[in-house]
Design a protein around this motif. Structure first.
Motif, PDB file in Angstrom:
ATOM      1  N   ALA A  88      13.111  -1.111  -8.233  1.00 45.70           N
ATOM      2  CA  ALA A  88      12.650  -1.681  -9.501  1.00 45.70           C
ATOM      3  C   ALA A  88      11.844  -0.661 -10.306  1.00 45.70           C
ATOM      4  CB  ALA A  88      11.809  -2.924  -9.236  1.00 45.70           C
ATOM      5  N   GLN A  89      11.999  -0.716 -11.611  1.00 48.04           N
ATOM      6  CA  GLN A  89      11.303   0.230 -12.475  1.00 48.04           C
ATOM      7  C   GLN A  89       9.791   0.046 -12.428  1.00 48.04           C
ATOM      8  OE1 GLN A  89      12.924  -0.045 -16.423  1.00 48.04           O
ATOM      9  NE2 GLN A  89      14.831   1.009 -15.878  1.00 48.04           N
ATOM     10  N   ASP A  90       9.329  -1.183 -12.129  1.00 46.32           N
ATOM     11  CA  ASP A  90       7.896  -1.431 -12.079  1.00 46.32           C
ATOM     12  C   ASP A  90       7.326  -1.260 -10.672  1.00 46.32           C
ATOM     13  OD1 ASP A  90       9.106  -3.604 -10.922  1.00 46.32           O
ATOM     14  OD2 ASP A  90       7.814  -5.099 -11.871  1.00 46.32           O
ATOM     15  N   ALA A  91       8.098  -0.634  -9.775  1.00 41.66           N
ATOM     16  CA  ALA A  91       7.636  -0.438  -8.399  1.00 41.66           C
ATOM     17  C   ALA A  91       6.340   0.363  -8.391  1.00 41.66           C
ATOM     18  CB  ALA A  91       8.704   0.280  -7.586  1.00 41.66           C
ATOM     19  N   SER A  92       5.355  -0.147  -7.682  1.00 39.74           N
ATOM     20  CA  SER A  92       4.055   0.524  -7.621  1.00 39.74           C
ATOM     21  C   SER A  92       3.363   0.179  -6.317  1.00 39.74           C
ATOM     22  CB  SER A  92       3.174   0.099  -8.803  1.00 39.74           C
ATOM     23  OG  SER A  92       1.853   0.553  -8.630  1.00 39.74           O
ATOM     24  N   LEU A  93       2.822   1.196  -5.664  1.00 39.41           N
ATOM     25  CA  LEU A  93       2.080   0.961  -4.428  1.00 39.41           C
ATOM     26  C   LEU A  93       0.749   0.289  -4.717  1.00 39.41           C
ATOM     27  CD1 LEU A  93       2.751   4.235  -2.400  1.00 39.41           C
ATOM     28  CD2 LEU A  93       4.011   2.087  -2.405  1.00 39.41           C
ATOM     29  N   LEU A  94       0.308   0.327  -5.975  1.00 37.84           N
ATOM     30  CA  LEU A  94      -0.949  -0.323  -6.337  1.00 37.84           C
ATOM     31  C   LEU A  94      -0.840  -1.836  -6.199  1.00 37.84           C
ATOM     32  CD1 LEU A  94      -1.938   1.695  -9.542  1.00 37.84           C
ATOM     33  CD2 LEU A  94      -2.848   1.940  -7.227  1.00 37.84           C
ATOM     34  N   ALA A  95       0.380  -2.364  -6.237  1.00 42.30           N
ATOM     35  CA  ALA A  95       0.582  -3.810  -6.141  1.00 42.30           C
ATOM     36  C   ALA A  95       0.551  -4.303  -4.702  1.00 42.30           C
ATOM     37  CB  ALA A  95       1.917  -4.195  -6.779  1.00 42.30           C
ATOM     38  N   LEU A  96       0.534  -3.375  -3.756  1.00 37.81           N
ATOM     39  CA  LEU A  96       0.608  -3.767  -2.343  1.00 37.81           C
ATOM     40  C   LEU A  96      -0.785  -4.042  -1.790  1.00 37.81           C
ATOM     41  CD1 LEU A  96       3.349  -1.253  -1.162  1.00 37.81           C
ATOM     42  CD2 LEU A  96       3.610  -3.566  -2.049  1.00 37.81           C
ATOM     43  N   THR A  97      -1.508  -4.921  -2.442  1.00 36.22           N
ATOM     44  CA  THR A  97      -2.851  -5.258  -1.996  1.00 36.22           C
ATOM     45  C   THR A  97      -2.798  -6.360  -0.948  1.00 36.22           C
ATOM     46  OG1 THR A  97      -3.034  -6.808  -3.839  1.00 36.22           O
ATOM     47  CG2 THR A  97      -3.920  -4.603  -4.173  1.00 36.22           C
ATOM     48  N   PRO A  98      -3.776  -6.406  -0.039  1.00 39.01           N
ATOM     49  CA  PRO A  98      -3.795  -7.477   0.969  1.00 39.01           C
ATOM     50  C   PRO A  98      -4.049  -8.829   0.311  1.00 39.01           C
ATOM     51  CG  PRO A  98      -5.820  -6.200   1.045  1.00 39.01           C
ATOM     52  CD  PRO A  98      -4.894  -5.460   0.133  1.00 39.01           C
ATOM     53  N   VAL A  99      -3.568  -9.882   0.927  1.00 38.97           N
ATOM     54  CA  VAL A  99      -3.683 -11.221   0.363  1.00 38.97           C
ATOM     55  C   VAL A  99      -4.467 -12.136   1.291  1.00 38.97           C
ATOM     56  CG1 VAL A  99      -1.532 -11.044  -0.952  1.00 38.97           C
ATOM     57  CG2 VAL A  99      -1.486 -11.941   1.401  1.00 38.97           C
ATOM     58  N   THR A 100      -4.899 -13.257   0.727  1.00 44.90           N
ATOM     59  CA  THR A 100      -5.574 -14.304   1.488  1.00 44.90           C
ATOM     60  C   THR A 100      -4.873 -15.618   1.194  1.00 44.90           C
ATOM     61  OG1 THR A 100      -7.702 -13.155   1.421  1.00 44.90           O
ATOM     62  CG2 THR A 100      -7.747 -15.529   1.845  1.00 44.90           C
ATOM     63  N   LEU A 101      -4.518 -16.357   2.241  1.00 49.98           N
ATOM     64  CA  LEU A 101      -3.785 -17.610   2.103  1.00 49.98           C
ATOM     65  C   LEU A 101      -4.695 -18.783   2.450  1.00 49.98           C
ATOM     66  CD1 LEU A 101      -0.456 -16.612   3.949  1.00 49.98           C
ATOM     67  CD2 LEU A 101      -1.208 -16.021   1.636  1.00 49.98           C
ATOM     68  N   LEU A 102      -4.621 -19.830   1.631  1.00 51.20           N
ATOM     69  CA  LEU A 102      -5.409 -21.046   1.843  1.00 51.20           C
ATOM     70  C   LEU A 102      -4.450 -22.161   2.240  1.00 51.20           C
ATOM     71  CD1 LEU A 102      -7.647 -20.810  -1.353  1.00 51.20           C
ATOM     72  CD2 LEU A 102      -8.076 -19.829   0.916  1.00 51.20           C
ATOM     73  N   LEU A 103      -4.527 -22.571   3.488  1.00 55.45           N
ATOM     74  CA  LEU A 103      -3.594 -23.557   4.048  1.00 55.45           C
ATOM     75  C   LEU A 103      -4.246 -24.932   4.150  1.00 55.45           C
ATOM     76  CD1 LEU A 103      -0.942 -24.311   5.664  1.00 55.45           C
ATOM     77  CD2 LEU A 103      -2.219 -23.652   7.720  1.00 55.45           C
TER      78      LEU A 103
END
Length: 261
Positions: free
Chosen positions: A60-75
């Motif tokens: 993808a043209q918008d591919a960026s490693l900056l977007a690979l941030t860790p996430v938190t899920l609320l279940l």
């Protein structure tokens, strides 16, 4: 599953992407796990997937490693599922199976994602890996459980969980003793120690709202029992400043960037 005798003309997707972008294999793997790579128009998130020479691999043209941030899920954990403490999701699942309980982590998948999630985060398979839980909830209880990849949030929950106020709705039965509500707020002991003041109020004829810090396993049922009430159901709806909100049972949402425990 890896083919024991792979076709030599088929190569790992990560190698193909690394060659196309002239980047390292590890960088290529991150782009793939980030959902930025497609094979014949279909997004593939497995770096080890094998591709043929004639297949079209696009980044993808918008591919960026900056977007690979860790996430938190609320279940929103239903009754009957186990949510452990500080154990990586995979290990928790293994331990729960050995004890006969169903791990709550089995509910964390793309299908159970809240459709109205306002975070705008794309659901990726990498979001279900290396999750840790620092907000355990008894198997017989339901409500908010937090799973995170973010080391900062993990540290916050591990260090401050005792000082974070937790709000629970508790369904009870029985006749409350005289001055029972006042005693629930202040005047009871648990495990031989006096409890600090706690905010307790009636939500309805059969439901109490508890807002307390430093909650211990079995504390709320013991408190209710001390004033003549039996707990029928317990649901945690808030941890610190983060609410469960309108997440249905068995579904989850992302912690939004502006939310703070």
């Amino acid at each position: 599953m890896t083919d024991k005798n792979p076709d030599p003309t088929h190569i790992r997707l990560a190698k193909r992407v690394a060659e196309q972008l002239n980047c390292s294999r590890s960088t290529a793997e991150q782009f793939i796990e980030g959902g930025f790579v497609s094979v014949d128009g279909q997004v593939v998130e497995a770096p080890g997937a094998r591709v043929r020479p004639d297949q079209a691999v696009a980044v993808a043209q918008d591919a960026s490693l900056l977007a690979l941030t860790p996430v938190t899920l609320l279940l929103h954990k239903p009754v009957g599922f186990e949510a452990g403490l500080g154990v990586p999701a995979g290990q928790a699942a293994h331990a729960s199976r050995s004890q006969g309980a169903t791990p709550a982590t089995t509910l964390l998948n793309a299908a159970s994602h809240l459709a109205e999630d306002a975070s705008g985060i794309r659901v990726l398979q990498r979001h279900f890996k290396q999750l840790e839980c620092f907000t355990p909830l008894p198997t017989e209880a339901s409500g908010l459980v937090v799973y995170t990849q973010d080391k900062r949030i993990a540290r916050k929950l591990a260090e401050d969980i005792e000082s974070l106020e937790q709000e629970c709705i508790v369904e009870v039965k029985g006749d409350i003793a005289p001055h029972g509500l006042q005693r629930l707020c202040h005047g009871l002991s648990f495990n031989g120690r006096p409890l600090p003041p706690i905010k307790v109020s009636w939500q309805s004829e059969t439901k109490l709202r508890f807002a307390l810090k430093g909650i211990r396993p079995g504390q709320i049922p013991a408190m209710c029992d001390a004033v003549g009430l039996t707990v029928v159901a317990l649901k945690r709806i808030r941890i610190g400043r983060v609410p469960l909100a309108k997440v249905p049972e068995g579904q989850w949402r992302y912690l939004q960037p502006w939310e703070r425990f």
